[in-house]
Design a protein around this motif. Structure first.
Motif, mmCIF file in Angstrom:
data_model
loop_
_atom_site.group_PDB
_atom_site.id
_atom_site.type_symbol
_atom_site.label_atom_id
_atom_site.label_comp_id
_atom_site.label_asym_id
_atom_site.label_seq_id
_atom_site.Cartn_x
_atom_site.Cartn_y
_atom_site.Cartn_z
ATOM 1 N N ALA A 112 5.585 11.870 -6.991
ATOM 2 C CA ALA A 112 4.169 11.570 -7.199
ATOM 3 C C ALA A 112 3.864 10.143 -6.794
ATOM 4 C CB ALA A 112 3.783 11.795 -8.659
ATOM 5 N N GLY A 113 2.711 9.963 -6.187
ATOM 6 C CA GLY A 113 2.283 8.635 -5.781
ATOM 7 C C GLY A 113 0.829 8.403 -6.135
ATOM 8 N N GLY A 114 0.405 7.151 -6.028
ATOM 9 C CA GLY A 114 -0.989 6.817 -6.276
ATOM 10 C C GLY A 114 -1.376 5.590 -5.476
ATOM 11 N N ILE A 115 -2.637 5.514 -5.107
ATOM 12 C CA ILE A 115 -3.160 4.340 -4.427
ATOM 13 C C ILE A 115 -4.408 3.880 -5.158
ATOM 14 C CG2 ILE A 115 -2.208 4.913 -2.163
ATOM 15 C CD1 ILE A 115 -4.895 6.031 -1.334
ATOM 16 N N GLY A 116 -4.728 2.592 -5.013
ATOM 17 C CA GLY A 116 -5.907 2.071 -5.687
ATOM 18 C C GLY A 116 -6.442 0.837 -4.998
ATOM 19 N N TYR A 117 -7.704 0.565 -5.236
ATOM 20 C CA TYR A 117 -8.311 -0.669 -4.731
ATOM 21 C C TYR A 117 -9.379 -1.133 -5.709
ATOM 22 C CZ TYR A 117 -12.501 1.953 -3.301
ATOM 23 O OH TYR A 117 -13.633 2.734 -3.304
ATOM 24 N N VAL A 118 -9.686 -2.414 -5.651
ATOM 25 C CA VAL A 118 -10.775 -2.990 -6.436
ATOM 26 C C VAL A 118 -11.435 -4.062 -5.592
ATOM 27 C CG1 VAL A 118 -9.269 -4.703 -7.544
ATOM 28 C CG2 VAL A 118 -11.405 -4.038 -8.651
ATOM 29 N N VAL A 119 -12.758 -4.181 -5.714
ATOM 30 C CA VAL A 119 -13.527 -5.175 -4.972
ATOM 31 C C VAL A 119 -14.231 -6.071 -5.979
ATOM 32 C CG1 VAL A 119 -15.200 -5.539 -3.105
ATOM 33 C CG2 VAL A 119 -13.911 -3.393 -3.216
ATOM 34 N N SER A 120 -14.398 -7.331 -5.642
ATOM 35 C CA SER A 120 -14.971 -8.294 -6.584
ATOM 36 C C SER A 120 -16.403 -7.969 -6.986
ATOM 37 C CB SER A 120 -14.896 -9.703 -5.996
ATOM 38 O OG SER A 120 -15.551 -9.774 -4.737
ATOM 39 N N ASP A 121 -17.090 -7.083 -6.240
ATOM 40 C CA ASP A 121 -18.453 -6.705 -6.619
ATOM 41 C C ASP A 121 -18.487 -5.473 -7.528
ATOM 42 O OD1 ASP A 121 -17.809 -4.628 -4.913
ATOM 43 O OD2 ASP A 121 -19.528 -4.882 -3.575
ATOM 44 N N GLY A 122 -17.326 -5.060 -8.034
ATOM 45 C CA GLY A 122 -17.273 -3.972 -9.004
ATOM 46 C C GLY A 122 -16.867 -2.625 -8.462
ATOM 47 N N HIS A 123 -16.828 -2.448 -7.146
ATOM 48 C CA HIS A 123 -16.366 -1.174 -6.580
ATOM 49 C C HIS A 123 -14.863 -1.008 -6.813
ATOM 50 C CE1 HIS A 123 -20.132 -1.235 -4.060
ATOM 51 N NE2 HIS A 123 -20.074 0.039 -4.381
ATOM 52 N N TYR A 124 -14.442 0.227 -7.033
ATOM 53 C CA TYR A 124 -13.013 0.510 -7.175
ATOM 54 C C TYR A 124 -12.748 1.970 -6.832
ATOM 55 C CZ TYR A 124 -14.239 2.740 -11.646
ATOM 56 O OH TYR A 124 -14.776 3.554 -12.613
ATOM 57 N N GLY A 125 -11.482 2.288 -6.623
ATOM 58 C CA GLY A 125 -11.094 3.660 -6.336
ATOM 59 C C GLY A 125 -9.635 3.882 -6.671
ATOM 60 N N LEU A 126 -9.296 5.094 -7.040
ATOM 61 C CA LEU A 126 -7.898 5.461 -7.281
ATOM 62 C C LEU A 126 -7.707 6.917 -6.902
ATOM 63 C CD1 LEU A 126 -7.287 5.950 -11.121
ATOM 64 C CD2 LEU A 126 -9.564 5.627 -10.150
ATOM 65 N N LEU A 127 -6.546 7.211 -6.358
ATOM 66 C CA LEU A 127 -6.288 8.541 -5.810
ATOM 67 C C LEU A 127 -4.803 8.848 -5.910
ATOM 68 C CD1 LEU A 127 -7.834 10.833 -4.301
ATOM 69 C CD2 LEU A 127 -7.157 9.740 -2.177
ATOM 70 N N GLY A 128 -4.468 10.001 -6.504
ATOM 71 C CA GLY A 128 -3.081 10.432 -6.589
ATOM 72 C C GLY A 128 -2.711 11.326 -5.426
ATOM 73 N N ARG A 129 -1.432 11.410 -5.140
ATOM 74 C CA ARG A 129 -0.967 12.284 -4.072
ATOM 75 C C ARG A 129 0.457 12.735 -4.379
ATOM 76 N NH1 ARG A 129 -1.678 11.218 0.837
ATOM 77 N NH2 ARG A 129 0.230 12.132 1.622
ATOM 78 N N GLY A 130 0.833 13.881 -3.839
ATOM 79 C CA GLY A 130 2.189 14.379 -3.995
ATOM 80 C C GLY A 130 2.813 14.645 -2.640
ATOM 81 N N THR A 131 3.933 15.300 -2.633
ATOM 82 C CA THR A 131 4.592 15.656 -1.381
ATOM 83 C C THR A 131 4.553 17.171 -1.215
ATOM 84 O OG1 THR A 131 6.752 15.799 -2.455
ATOM 85 C CG2 THR A 131 6.142 13.680 -1.504
ATOM 86 N N GLY A 132 4.709 17.607 -0.002
ATOM 87 C CA GLY A 132 4.703 19.037 0.279
ATOM 88 C C GLY A 132 5.155 19.306 1.694
ATOM 89 N N ARG A 133 5.099 20.561 2.071
ATOM 90 C CA ARG A 133 5.591 20.976 3.382
ATOM 91 C C ARG A 133 4.834 20.280 4.512
ATOM 92 N NH1 ARG A 133 3.933 24.965 6.703
ATOM 93 N NH2 ARG A 133 2.446 25.701 5.141
ATOM 94 N N LEU A 134 3.563 20.012 4.316
ATOM 95 C CA LEU A 134 2.736 19.426 5.371
ATOM 96 C C LEU A 134 2.626 17.907 5.280
ATOM 97 C CD1 LEU A 134 -0.184 22.030 5.409
ATOM 98 C CD2 LEU A 134 1.801 21.909 6.928
ATOM 99 N N ASP A 135 3.345 17.310 4.351
ATOM 100 C CA ASP A 135 3.244 15.856 4.173
ATOM 101 C C ASP A 135 3.778 15.131 5.410
ATOM 102 O OD1 ASP A 135 3.000 13.324 3.209
ATOM 103 O OD2 ASP A 135 4.650 13.445 1.781
ATOM 104 N N PRO A 136 2.940 14.296 6.059
ATOM 105 C CA PRO A 136 3.363 13.620 7.292
ATOM 106 C C PRO A 136 3.954 12.239 7.065
ATOM 107 C CG PRO A 136 1.040 13.255 6.972
ATOM 108 C CD PRO A 136 1.520 14.055 5.774
ATOM 109 N N THR A 137 4.220 11.867 5.814
ATOM 110 C CA THR A 137 4.556 10.481 5.491
ATOM 111 C C THR A 137 5.819 9.998 6.188
ATOM 112 O OG1 THR A 137 3.496 10.737 3.339
ATOM 113 C CG2 THR A 137 5.004 8.874 3.612
ATOM 114 N N GLY A 138 6.892 10.795 6.137
ATOM 115 C CA GLY A 138 8.156 10.364 6.724
ATOM 116 C C GLY A 138 8.950 9.492 5.777
#
Length: 273
Positions: A112-138
């Motif tokens: 399991a993995g996750g990514i996130g960001y935050v901006v000084s004006d209050g915007h933010y985001g977070l998103l989880g991800r997993g692995t699978g047969r089609l995962d192109p990560t390498g």
């Protein structure tokens, strides 16, 4: 609906319906946007109808989804559902007059993995991800996700704000961003697959490379992780929260909002000292 479930269901549709459903794929994901959810419900019902060979009903449901999507685009300031997914804003920081600074980060443990960001004006985001047969990560899993976090930030906007400063705690990811900005857009992390994606026009990092190559005004800098830097700590916390959410249930929205608000309070307090 998980990506693999969507793709399996998509194969049950004949060519015309298949192509129409594919353009609505982003709406099939769960989202906090009520309009997107209604569109996604129609798409999922269309795929269910196809499973029972009710292709006429599937076509009618895709008609409904397309009409709702067209209306949503008109009233949703042009944002795609994948731009909204996992994103939020602490509005009280929107009026602060200061140069925009953002931080991104990634977290990975087990499958399991996750990514996130935050901006000084209050915007933010977070998103989880997993692995699978089609995962192109390498093999460069952590590096690729660090770069995906930067893409997640920049694609939150129709056009990233001019002069935005982005902070990363990965020197290797930073080197790729600088290489791409200098025009070396063919450089990619080891093992990252460039095969055609069924769910997007370009691989994420190819899109990111081309985006930053067009934006010399964006600044990318290194910040040492886990040293109390408010924006880096916020992005780190969001990425860990997104990763944990892949494996256990909790309402991520109030936790993410409170975390971002607390660290932005520290960031702006230190900026005015």
């Amino acid at each position: 609906m998980r990506p693999d479930e969507f793709l399996r269901a998509l194969d049950l549709l004949p060519a015309p319906l298949h192509d129409r459903a594919l353009t609505l794929r982003a709406y099939a994901r769960r989202t906090g946007c009520d309009d997107c959810q209604r569109i996604g419900d129609a798409v999922r019902l269309a795929l269910t109808a196809a499973h029972y060979d009710e292709l006429a009903s599937a076509g009618d449901l895709l008609d409904t989804a397309e009409k709702l999507a067209a209306t949503h685009t008109q009233h949703g300031a042009g944002r795609r559902p994948d731009q909204q997914r996992g994103r939020g804003r602490v509005v009280r920081w929107a009026a602060v007059s200061a140069p925009l600074v953002a931080a991104t980060d990634a977290s990975w443990k087990g499958r399991a993995g996750g990514i996130g960001y935050v901006v000084s004006d209050g915007h933010y985001g977070l998103l989880g991800r997993g692995t699978g047969r089609l995962d192109p990560t390498g093999v460069s899993r952590v590096l690729v996700d660090e770069l995906r976090a930067a893409d997640y930030l920049l694609t939150a906007y129709e056009e990233a704000p001019a002069g935005l400063t982005v902070l990363l705690d990965s020197r290797t990811a930073l080197r790729y961003l600088h290489r791409w900005q200098a025009g070396e857009t063919d450089a990619m992390p080891a093992g990252y697959s460039l095969r055609q994606r069924r769910w997007s026009a370009q691989p994420t990092l190819v899109r990111l490379a081309e985006l930053v190559a067009r934006r010399p005004d964006l600044s990318f800098f290194h910040v040492k992780g886990h040293t109390g830097h408010a924006l880096n700590e916020a992005a780190d916390g969001l990425s860990h929260m997104a990763r944990r959410r892949r494996e256990e249930y909790f309402d991520v929205r109030p936790r993410a909002y409170a975390l971002v608000d607390a660290f932005l309070r520290d960031w702006h307090a230190s900026a005015t000292v």
